[in-house]
Design a protein around this motif. Sequence first.
Motif, PDB file in Angstrom:
ATOM      1  N   ARG A  60      33.635 -62.777  38.888  1.00  0.00           N
ATOM      2  CA  ARG A  60      33.966 -63.577  40.055  1.00  0.00           C
ATOM      3  C   ARG A  60      35.376 -64.157  39.987  1.00  0.00           C
ATOM      4  N   GLY A  61      36.079 -63.887  38.910  1.00  0.00           N
ATOM      5  CA  GLY A  61      37.460 -64.330  38.817  1.00  0.00           C
ATOM      6  C   GLY A  61      37.684 -65.522  37.925  1.00  0.00           C
ATOM      7  N   SER A  62      36.642 -66.278  37.570  1.00  0.00           N
ATOM      8  CA  SER A  62      36.828 -67.417  36.681  1.00  0.00           C
ATOM      9  C   SER A  62      37.076 -66.923  35.267  1.00  0.00           C
ATOM     10  N   SER A  63      37.802 -67.694  34.484  1.00  0.00           N
ATOM     11  CA  SER A  63      38.152 -67.287  33.121  1.00  0.00           C
ATOM     12  C   SER A  63      38.132 -68.501  32.200  1.00  0.00           C
ATOM     13  N   PHE A  64      37.992 -68.218  30.930  1.00  0.00           N
ATOM     14  CA  PHE A  64      38.064 -69.265  29.921  1.00  0.00           C
ATOM     15  C   PHE A  64      38.564 -68.639  28.627  1.00  0.00           C
ATOM     16  N   VAL A  65      38.925 -69.505  27.704  1.00  0.00           N
ATOM     17  CA  VAL A  65      39.578 -69.063  26.478  1.00  0.00           C
ATOM     18  C   VAL A  65      38.762 -69.535  25.283  1.00  0.00           C
ATOM     19  N   PHE A  66      38.598 -68.636  24.308  1.00  0.00           N
ATOM     20  CA  PHE A  66      37.981 -68.991  23.042  1.00  0.00           C
ATOM     21  C   PHE A  66      39.077 -69.068  21.988  1.00  0.00           C
ATOM     22  N   PHE A  67      39.052 -70.176  21.244  1.00  0.00           N
ATOM     23  CA  PHE A  67      40.000 -70.338  20.144  1.00  0.00           C
ATOM     24  C   PHE A  67      39.283 -71.000  18.976  1.00  0.00           C
ATOM     25  N   ASP A  68      39.450 -70.420  17.808  1.00  0.00           N
ATOM     26  CA  ASP A  68      38.827 -70.940  16.587  1.00  0.00           C
ATOM     27  C   ASP A  68      37.314 -71.004  16.743  1.00  0.00           C
ATOM     28  N   GLY A  69      36.758 -70.016  17.423  1.00  0.00           N
ATOM     29  CA  GLY A  69      35.316 -69.929  17.581  1.00  0.00           C
ATOM     30  C   GLY A  69      34.738 -70.855  18.623  1.00  0.00           C
ATOM     31  N   LYS A  70      35.565 -71.561  19.373  1.00  0.00           N
ATOM     32  CA  LYS A  70      35.072 -72.506  20.367  1.00  0.00           C
ATOM     33  C   LYS A  70      35.782 -72.276  21.692  1.00  0.00           C
ATOM     34  N   PRO A  71      35.082 -72.498  22.802  1.00  0.00           N
ATOM     35  CA  PRO A  71      35.758 -72.377  24.097  1.00  0.00           C
ATOM     36  C   PRO A  71      36.719 -73.540  24.299  1.00  0.00           C
ATOM     37  N   THR A  72      37.867 -73.268  24.847  1.00  0.00           N
ATOM     38  CA  THR A  72      38.835 -74.321  25.112  1.00  0.00           C
ATOM     39  C   THR A  72      38.515 -74.977  26.453  1.00  0.00           C
ATOM     40  N   VAL A  73      38.629 -76.314  26.478  1.00  0.00           N
ATOM     41  CA  VAL A  73      38.323 -77.099  27.673  1.00  0.00           C
ATOM     42  C   VAL A  73      39.476 -78.057  27.921  1.00  0.00           C
ATOM     43  N   ALA A  74      39.997 -78.027  29.128  1.00  0.00           N
ATOM     44  CA  ALA A  74      41.092 -78.926  29.481  1.00  0.00           C
ATOM     45  C   ALA A  74      40.597 -80.371  29.488  1.00  0.00           C
ATOM     46  N   PRO A  75      41.477 -81.333  29.300  1.00  0.00           N
ATOM     47  CA  PRO A  75      41.054 -82.741  29.282  1.00  0.00           C
ATOM     48  C   PRO A  75      40.489 -83.174  30.629  1.00  0.00           C
ATOM     49  N   SER A  76      39.534 -84.067  30.558  1.00  0.00           N
ATOM     50  CA  SER A  76      39.029 -84.748  31.751  1.00  0.00           C
ATOM     51  C   SER A  76      39.575 -86.174  31.741  1.00  0.00           C
ATOM     52  N   VAL A  77      39.254 -86.931  32.756  1.00  0.00           N
ATOM     53  CA  VAL A  77      39.736 -88.317  32.804  1.00  0.00           C
ATOM     54  C   VAL A  77      39.147 -89.084  31.621  1.00  0.00           C
TER      55      VAL A  77
ATOM     56  N   ASP B  74      38.095 -88.814  25.086  1.00  0.00           N
ATOM     57  CA  ASP B  74      37.655 -87.703  25.935  1.00  0.00           C
ATOM     58  C   ASP B  74      36.873 -86.753  25.034  1.00  0.00           C
ATOM     59  N   LYS B  75      35.536 -86.833  25.106  1.00  0.00           N
ATOM     60  CA  LYS B  75      34.688 -86.060  24.202  1.00  0.00           C
ATOM     61  C   LYS B  75      34.580 -84.591  24.599  1.00  0.00           C
ATOM     62  N   ASP B  76      34.962 -84.244  25.829  1.00  0.00           N
ATOM     63  CA  ASP B  76      34.784 -82.873  26.304  1.00  0.00           C
ATOM     64  C   ASP B  76      35.978 -81.966  26.001  1.00  0.00           C
ATOM     65  N   ALA B  77      37.131 -82.536  25.768  1.00  0.00           N
ATOM     66  CA  ALA B  77      38.329 -81.719  25.566  1.00  0.00           C
ATOM     67  C   ALA B  77      38.207 -80.872  24.309  1.00  0.00           C
ATOM     68  N   SER B  78      38.627 -79.618  24.413  1.00  0.00           N
ATOM     69  CA  SER B  78      38.626 -78.697  23.271  1.00  0.00           C
ATOM     70  C   SER B  78      39.820 -77.751  23.404  1.00  0.00           C
ATOM     71  N   PRO B  79      40.710 -77.750  22.412  1.00  0.00           N
ATOM     72  CA  PRO B  79      40.693 -78.555  21.193  1.00  0.00           C
ATOM     73  C   PRO B  79      40.772 -80.046  21.492  1.00  0.00           C
ATOM     74  N   ALA B  80      40.498 -80.838  20.466  1.00  0.00           N
ATOM     75  CA  ALA B  80      40.471 -82.287  20.643  1.00  0.00           C
ATOM     76  C   ALA B  80      41.781 -82.774  21.245  1.00  0.00           C
ATOM     77  N   ALA B  81      41.651 -83.702  22.169  1.00  0.00           N
ATOM     78  CA  ALA B  81      42.828 -84.219  22.863  1.00  0.00           C
ATOM     79  C   ALA B  81      43.622 -85.160  21.974  1.00  0.00           C
ATOM     80  N   THR B  82      44.905 -85.247  22.248  1.00  0.00           N
ATOM     81  CA  THR B  82      45.749 -86.286  21.680  1.00  0.00           C
ATOM     82  C   THR B  82      46.057 -87.280  22.794  1.00  0.00           C
ATOM     83  N   TYR B  83      46.352 -88.517  22.402  1.00  0.00           N
ATOM     84  CA  TYR B  83      46.429 -89.594  23.389  1.00  0.00           C
ATOM     85  C   TYR B  83      47.786 -90.292  23.335  1.00  0.00           C
TER      86      TYR B  83
END
Length: 253
Positions: A59-76, A97-106
């Motif tokens: 359907r056109g959506s995409s995501f990235v796996f890095f270091d065995g985990k899916p990468t997730v952009a930061p949320s609020v 932000d517990k959902d960000a992957s890799p872990a977010a920096t602040y």
Amino acid sequence: MAQNSIVVRGGVQDSQGFTATTSTPVLKVAENEGADLKCTYSGDFNPNPRIEWNFKKSRGSSFVFFDGKPTVAPSVPLCLIPTSVTTSHQVVLSCSDKDASPAATYKWYKNNIPLPEDPSKFAAFKNMTYKIDSSAGILEFPVVSQADNGDYYCEASNEAGPSQSCTAVRMMAYDLNVGGIVAGVIVALLLVGLLLFGLWFAYRKGYIPKMAERMNMLIGFLYSKPKTVVYTQPTANYDDEDGEFKQKSSFVV
């Protein structure tokens, strides 16, 4: 069981001539089963290259796996910022932000200005004594002062997508009203002293024993058992002389 096809591009070459290839360009696996994807790259890369797997759905959506985990952009991020603090005390602001992957920096901002991690290196921040932990999202004031008053917010970022910020919150530091506290304690002590003096005066005048006696009488009256009153018929006597009945005694209770 249905099978899904996974298509892997056979080779990628960037503008600098580096190449990455896979020996399994097409895989057919049963649903809910594992699949091994292999990737090789030329020796032009550095010894420890960053390897990411990019997946694109039909359907056109995409995501990235890095270091065995899916990468997730930061949320609020969730920011905990007090609105009122007391000067000369420790104050800690937190951001997560517990959902960000890799872990977010602040990164922390005050009045829309980014706070450097080492304020002593900047003239505009040399009077501030805060500490920042960019990986944990902590902004700490060991001894907060009124110079730290302002609007604070935090920004979370990682490599997976755009940065996100929480809503700014105004933090105000106030001096402890020592004079007001002392005055309140003095007033309270005076009231206690007046109460004790009133009790002592009443005791000397005999008011307290009389009141206690009256209370005991009232309690005794309320809880005493009712007395039974028995009326007896008076004794009947006859006059020996004329034989007539004459009452010689009254009722006895």
